[in-house]
Design a protein around this motif. Structure first.
Motif, PDB file in Angstrom:
ATOM      1  N   LEU A 213       0.809  -1.476  -0.087  1.00 12.35           N
ATOM      2  CA  LEU A 213      -0.012  -0.032   0.006  1.00 12.35           C
ATOM      3  C   LEU A 213       1.002   1.089  -0.108  1.00 12.35           C
ATOM      4  O   LEU A 213       0.322   2.227  -0.420  1.00 12.35           O
ATOM      5  CB  LEU A 213      -1.171   0.128   1.078  1.00 12.35           C
ATOM      6  N   LEU A 214       2.074   1.353   0.608  1.00 12.54           N
ATOM      7  CA  LEU A 214       2.847   2.758   0.943  1.00 12.54           C
ATOM      8  C   LEU A 214       3.345   2.895  -0.684  1.00 12.54           C
ATOM      9  O   LEU A 214       3.212   3.964  -0.993  1.00 12.54           O
ATOM     10  CB  LEU A 214       3.687   2.341   2.037  1.00 12.54           C
ATOM     11  N   PRO A 215       4.020   1.853  -1.234  1.00 12.47           N
ATOM     12  CA  PRO A 215       4.721   2.530  -2.636  1.00 12.47           C
ATOM     13  C   PRO A 215       3.227   2.793  -3.749  1.00 12.47           C
ATOM     14  O   PRO A 215       3.494   3.692  -4.438  1.00 12.47           O
ATOM     15  CB  PRO A 215       5.317   0.890  -3.172  1.00 12.47           C
ATOM     16  N   MET A 216       2.264   2.007  -3.220  1.00 11.18           N
ATOM     17  CA  MET A 216       1.012   2.434  -4.268  1.00 11.18           C
ATOM     18  C   MET A 216       0.640   4.015  -4.015  1.00 11.18           C
ATOM     19  O   MET A 216       0.329   4.682  -4.753  1.00 11.18           O
ATOM     20  CB  MET A 216       0.033   1.617  -4.002  1.00 11.18           C
ATOM     21  N   TYR A 217       0.615   4.439  -2.728  1.00 10.67           N
ATOM     22  CA  TYR A 217       0.383   5.782  -2.060  1.00 10.67           C
ATOM     23  C   TYR A 217       1.266   6.691  -2.767  1.00 10.67           C
ATOM     24  O   TYR A 217       0.790   7.719  -3.335  1.00 10.67           O
ATOM     25  CB  TYR A 217       0.222   5.708  -0.668  1.00 10.67           C
ATOM     26  N   ILE A 218       2.513   6.236  -2.836  1.00 15.58           N
ATOM     27  CA  ILE A 218       3.654   7.364  -3.406  1.00 15.58           C
ATOM     28  C   ILE A 218       3.350   7.587  -4.805  1.00 15.58           C
ATOM     29  O   ILE A 218       3.459   8.556  -5.517  1.00 15.58           O
ATOM     30  CB  ILE A 218       5.011   6.956  -2.932  1.00 15.58           C
TER      31      ILE A 218
END
Length: 282
Positions: A213-218
């Motif tokens: 989720l974190l790389p997708m958010y960036i």
């Protein structure tokens, strides 16, 4: 007073410029409508990603992840998003001005530029440019994924302690607002005050979910910034070319009036000379 030949030459030159600005306005208007539809269609997904990130983050308090690690900001990176082209009023200048304001009090700063205008601005002023991307055109997911991987790798390796994103947010056709967004370390948005706390069951586990989720958010933050920039650029260019077309029309009107006055004065002078010559022959 300028001669009739000079006035005619200026009117012809301004008329040619007016045709160009009118055509550029039409092109920008067509592209602006498509860019505006794209940014409005992408905003619900961006909000949903933030909402999911906030919910998962609130349910996994204390979880450790490299992209959540908070460090003393010794070295900071700024991703500055501008357009590749100008003729858009103060659109690019406003973003660059905010970039200068944000970096002037930092000691160790690297700039990542998306757009030719930003690259030329910071390069000519001696800033430390880590990466530069030009010819970005319309928003390209592969480009944003490449930029996201670059800053994620740098942050994970502790070469960056903070990463900020500076771009122009599309408000409406007449308003584009420069904004600064902190994307690393990721700060999951807090839920609403009256939102009930829910105990989530993670499958397979919270670490794996946050790891995706974190790389997708960036990536989504960068992609949304490109969409907002495109919509704002074409809106600003359409407005600028509309103003230029109107100003050209005003100049042509004033020059035509001056030309008519000059022509009338020349005719009057010729008539006076003829009358004087006829009177001298009598």
């Amino acid at each position: 007073m300028a001669s009739l030949r000079d006035l005619r030459r200026r009117i012809k030159s301004i008329s040619s410029t007016q045709k160009i600005t009118k055509a550029m306005k039409a092109v920008a208007a067509a592209k602006m409508r498509r860019a505006q539809d794209n940014v409005l269609a992408a905003r619900p997904f961006a909000r949903r990603v933030r909402d999911v990130l906030g919910r998962v983050g609130s349910a996994s308090v204390g979880m450790k992840h490299p992209l959540l690690a908070v460090r003393e900001p010794q070295k900071v990176a700024y991703i500055v998003v501008t357009a590749d082209r100008g003729l858009c009023g103060g659109f690019n200048a406003n973003v660059l001005k905010m970039g200068v304001q944000e970096t002037k009090n930092r000691q160790n700063v690297e700039i990542i530029t998306l757009g030719r205008k930003g690259r030329d601005f910071f390069r000519n002023r001696g800033y430390n440019i880590a990466q530069q991307y030009v010819g970005i055109g319309d928003a390209n997911p592969s480009l944003t994924n490449e930029v996201a991987r670059f800053v994620i790798d740098k942050y994970t390796a502790e070469e960056y302690d903070e990463v900020y994103l500076i771009y122009s947010q599309f408000v409406n056709v007449l308003v584009q607002k420069p904004v600064v967004q902190k994307i690393l370390p990721v700060e999951p948005p807090e839920g609403e005050a009256d939102e009930k706390k829910v105990d989530y069951i993670f499958e397979p586990d919270a670490e794996n979910i946050m790891g995706s989720l974190l790389p997708m958010y960036i990536q989504n933050s960068l992609f949304q910034a490109l969409l907002e920039t495109n919509a704002g650029f074409y809106s600003a260019q359409m407005t600028a070319m509309d103003n230029a077309t109107k100003n050209a029309a005003d100049m042509i009107e004033r020059l035509t009036l001056s030309m008519n006055r000059a022509r009338q004065a020349a005719i009057t002078t010729e008539i006076s000379e003829i009358v004087s010559g006829a009177a001298a022959l009598e």
